[in-house]
Write an enzyme that holds these catalytic residues in place. Sequence first.
Site: not given
Length: 137
Positions: A46, A48, A57, A59, A93
């Site tokens: 991830n 941010e 994310c 994934e 996701c």
Amino acid sequence: MLMPNSVPDLRDAATAARENAYAPYSNFKVGAAMRGASGKIYVGANVENVSYPVGTCAEEAALAAMVVAGETEVIEAYVIADAPEPVPPSGACRQRLKEFGKDDVTGWMGSTDGKEEASTIGDLLPGAFDAGYMVRS
């Protein structure tokens, strides 16, 4: 359900990716590993952003790496986070996983203290929206 010995490479890859997550706001690092149909593993973490909606994310990052490499089919996935229990993928996701994996594809979820659970994409996202719903003219 414990992970069979045949897939520790996914756990190791996701764990290593998680270490490189950029999560200065939530301090909630997530790592993901996707095994493509070729057997190659693609990882993501991830990332941010101070403007929360524009983060990425784990994934999503792993799937993007897979597509950039020329693959479009996930045959197995693993997601790990530092949480008391294994954390399932977010709704967005889950939809991303559905785009690249069949309903019977196993998705592993792990916590950094060693707990693991498994599910299928179909069980994670029952009644998923897919291309069959698209109106074609």
